[in-house]
Each structure stands twice: as C-alpha cells, then as structure tokens.
Design an enzyme around this catalytic site. Structure first.
Site, PDB file in Angstrom:
ATOM      1  N   SER A  21      -2.710  -7.733   3.118  1.00  0.00           N
ATOM      2  CA  SER A  21      -2.958  -7.587   4.561  1.00  0.00           C
ATOM      3  C   SER A  21      -3.257  -8.960   5.166  1.00  0.00           C
ATOM      4  O   SER A  21      -2.832  -9.273   6.278  1.00  0.00           O
ATOM      5  CB  SER A  21      -4.143  -6.660   4.815  1.00  0.00           C
ATOM      6  OG  SER A  21      -3.873  -5.380   4.302  1.00  0.00           O
ATOM      7  N   ARG A  58      -2.384  -6.508  -8.263  1.00  0.00           N
ATOM      8  CA  ARG A  58      -1.275  -7.437  -8.041  1.00  0.00           C
ATOM      9  C   ARG A  58      -1.338  -8.514  -9.113  1.00  0.00           C
ATOM     10  O   ARG A  58      -1.058  -8.260 -10.255  1.00  0.00           O
ATOM     11  CB  ARG A  58      -1.357  -8.055  -6.635  1.00  0.00           C
ATOM     12  CG  ARG A  58      -0.913  -7.098  -5.556  1.00  0.00           C
ATOM     13  CD  ARG A  58      -1.423  -7.504  -4.212  1.00  0.00           C
ATOM     14  NE  ARG A  58      -2.870  -7.334  -4.169  1.00  0.00           N
ATOM     15  CZ  ARG A  58      -3.618  -7.548  -3.103  1.00  0.00           C
ATOM     16  NH1 ARG A  58      -3.072  -7.989  -2.001  1.00  0.00           N
ATOM     17  NH2 ARG A  58      -4.917  -7.341  -3.136  1.00  0.00           N
ATOM     18  N   HIS A 105       0.836  -1.210   0.000  1.00  0.00           N
ATOM     19  CA  HIS A 105       0.000   0.000   0.000  1.00  0.00           C
ATOM     20  C   HIS A 105       0.872   1.262   0.000  1.00  0.00           C
ATOM     21  O   HIS A 105       0.611   2.204  -0.733  1.00  0.00           O
ATOM     22  CB  HIS A 105      -0.896   0.049   1.249  1.00  0.00           C
ATOM     23  CG  HIS A 105      -1.918  -1.052   1.338  1.00  0.00           C
ATOM     24  ND1 HIS A 105      -2.103  -1.805   2.473  1.00  0.00           N
ATOM     25  CD2 HIS A 105      -2.825  -1.513   0.446  1.00  0.00           C
ATOM     26  CE1 HIS A 105      -3.078  -2.672   2.284  1.00  0.00           C
ATOM     27  NE2 HIS A 105      -3.537  -2.526   1.057  1.00  0.00           N
TER      28      HIS A 105
HETATM   29  P1  ADP Z   1      -9.765  -4.117  -0.206  1.00  0.00           P
HETATM   30  O1  ADP Z   1     -10.275  -4.899   0.965  1.00  0.00           O
HETATM   31  O2  ADP Z   1     -10.657  -3.021  -0.669  1.00  0.00           O
HETATM   32  O3  ADP Z   1      -9.231  -4.961  -1.344  1.00  0.00           O
HETATM   33  P2  ADP Z   1      -7.045  -3.676   0.642  1.00  0.00           P
HETATM   34  O4  ADP Z   1      -6.696  -2.907   1.847  1.00  0.00           O
HETATM   35  O5  ADP Z   1      -6.762  -5.138   0.657  1.00  0.00           O
HETATM   36  O6  ADP Z   1      -8.538  -3.314   0.382  1.00  0.00           O
HETATM   37  O7  ADP Z   1      -6.322  -3.045  -0.612  1.00  0.00           O
HETATM   38  C1  ADP Z   1      -6.574  -1.738  -1.028  1.00  0.00           C
HETATM   39  C2  ADP Z   1      -6.065  -1.575  -2.436  1.00  0.00           C
HETATM   40  O8  ADP Z   1      -4.663  -1.773  -2.453  1.00  0.00           O
HETATM   41  C3  ADP Z   1      -6.629  -2.592  -3.427  1.00  0.00           C
HETATM   42  O9  ADP Z   1      -6.779  -1.961  -4.668  1.00  0.00           O
HETATM   43  C4  ADP Z   1      -5.563  -3.651  -3.485  1.00  0.00           C
HETATM   44  O10 ADP Z   1      -5.579  -4.352  -4.718  1.00  0.00           O
HETATM   45  C5  ADP Z   1      -4.320  -2.795  -3.356  1.00  0.00           C
HETATM   46  N1  ADP Z   1      -3.200  -3.539  -2.819  1.00  0.00           N
HETATM   47  C6  ADP Z   1      -3.182  -4.355  -1.751  1.00  0.00           C
HETATM   48  N2  ADP Z   1      -1.957  -4.877  -1.560  1.00  0.00           N
HETATM   49  C7  ADP Z   1      -1.170  -4.373  -2.547  1.00  0.00           C
HETATM   50  C8  ADP Z   1       0.204  -4.558  -2.920  1.00  0.00           C
HETATM   51  N3  ADP Z   1       1.001  -5.392  -2.257  1.00  0.00           N
HETATM   52  N4  ADP Z   1       0.669  -3.879  -3.982  1.00  0.00           N
HETATM   53  C9  ADP Z   1      -0.154  -3.064  -4.672  1.00  0.00           C
HETATM   54  N5  ADP Z   1      -1.457  -2.863  -4.403  1.00  0.00           N
HETATM   55  C10 ADP Z   1      -1.962  -3.508  -3.341  1.00  0.00           C
END
Ligand code: ADP
Length: 169
Positions: free
Chosen positions: A131, A93, A20
C-alpha cells in the site's frame, strides 16, 4: 454438525492492492468464510478513513459470497475470539516480512493459544506491491492501474490531487 473454518485476514488495507486481492481470492477457496478486517488504531495516521477503506475492499470483491468486510480497533485476537474464528491469515512477501509476522504470530499465540496464524506466500507477480509503494506512485502521479483494483484507481488519484492542491504543489 460440520465445523466451518472461518479465517480472518487483518491489515491496514490503506488502500487495498492487487496483492491483497490475490491473497483474498486464494484463501476464499480454502476457508468456508473469510473476514477481511480493517484493523486500525487511533494513533496511526492513515490516508483513507476506515469507512473509505471498507468501501474500497467491498468494491474490489463484488463476487465473493463467502468474504465479509469488517473493521476493528484493538487486538485482532479479541475480534477473532468474538467472531469465533481460530485462524488469522497474513501474507508474506519478502524475507523482511517474516520477522515482523513471526513476532506478531507469537504474541498472538501468547494471548490465545487456540488461535493459529497461517502465512500465505505472495504470488510472484504481486510480491513487490505494498500500500505504501502504491501511495508513493500515486503521489508522484505515476500509473497505478496495474497495482490496485480498478475501483481504487480514481479514489487514490483524487486523494493525492486534494493533498497537493492544499499544499500548493
Ligand atoms: P499491515 O499494516 O497490518 O501490515 P497491510 O494492509 O499492509 O497491513 O497488509 C495486510 C496483510 O497483507 C499483511 O499480512 C501483509 O503482509 C499482506 N500483504 C500486503 N501486500 C501484499 C502483497 N502484495 N502480497 C501478499 N500479501 C500482502
């Protein structure tokens, strides 16, 4: 008057990971203003409370002047309309992310055709971090230092220490 480009980066951020942070750093250089939005719904069980998640995000991004952190329950598009932002950023991803993001982007488009979803590819070194995976590692007392920002390491460990104490494990 110059128009400013405001982008919203919505997600659960439960908790914020290095993946993130990488996306936030990169988009903060493209857009004038970025709002990292902790989106939550009351029926979704989260490990960290909304205020904990917001504090961890703020602690991970101390030096970014054009990045704000906020939270919202309900439709992200409605938040974007109120904030007068027309761009939603999502990170991509693996291929598995694509289908979900495509349907989400299209649904948002039907709600408000003026709002665009911009997909940003994860950097190769972070593309495997989620996460959920980070929490699994922490639950099993594995090393999380390379996966989350420094300020998240100890709250993450404590969260699972408390949980295993309660369950007697
Ligand atoms: P959600 O539950 O809405 O998917 P997340 O907190 O898991 O929320 O992720 C928020 C955003 O960040 C999403 O678009 C997700 O694809 C992106 N994201 C999560 N992890 C990564 C990562 N390692 N690299 C790039 N983008 C990520």
């Amino acid at each position: 008057m110059k128009s400013t480009h405001k982008a919203i980066y919505p997600g659960s951020f439960d908790p914020i990971t290095n993946g993130h942070v990488d996306i936030i750093r990169r988009i903060s250089k493209i857009f004038d203003e970025v709002i990292v939005l902790v989106s939550h719904s009351s029926d979704k069980s989260a490990t960290f409370s909304v205020s904990e998640r917001m504090a961890l995000i703020k602690g991970a991004l101390p030096e970014m002047a054009n990045v704000k952190v906020d939270s919202h329950e309900g439709l992200t598009v409605e938040y974007a309309q109120k904030a007068q932002a027309r761009i939603l950023v999502r990170g991509l991803r693996a291929v598995v992310d694509f289908e979900y993001e495509a349907s989400m982007g299209n649904i948002n488009k039907t709600i408000d055709p003026h709002i665009e979803t911009v997909l940003v590819f994860a950097s190769p070194e972070f593309y495997f971090i989620s996460s959920r995976m980070v929490k699994d590692v922490a639950k099993n007392r594995g090393p999380v230092e390379d996966l989350v920002p420094a300020n998240v390491v100890s709250p993450l460990r404590k969260k699972f220490e408390k949980k295993s104490e309660r369950s007697g494990k």
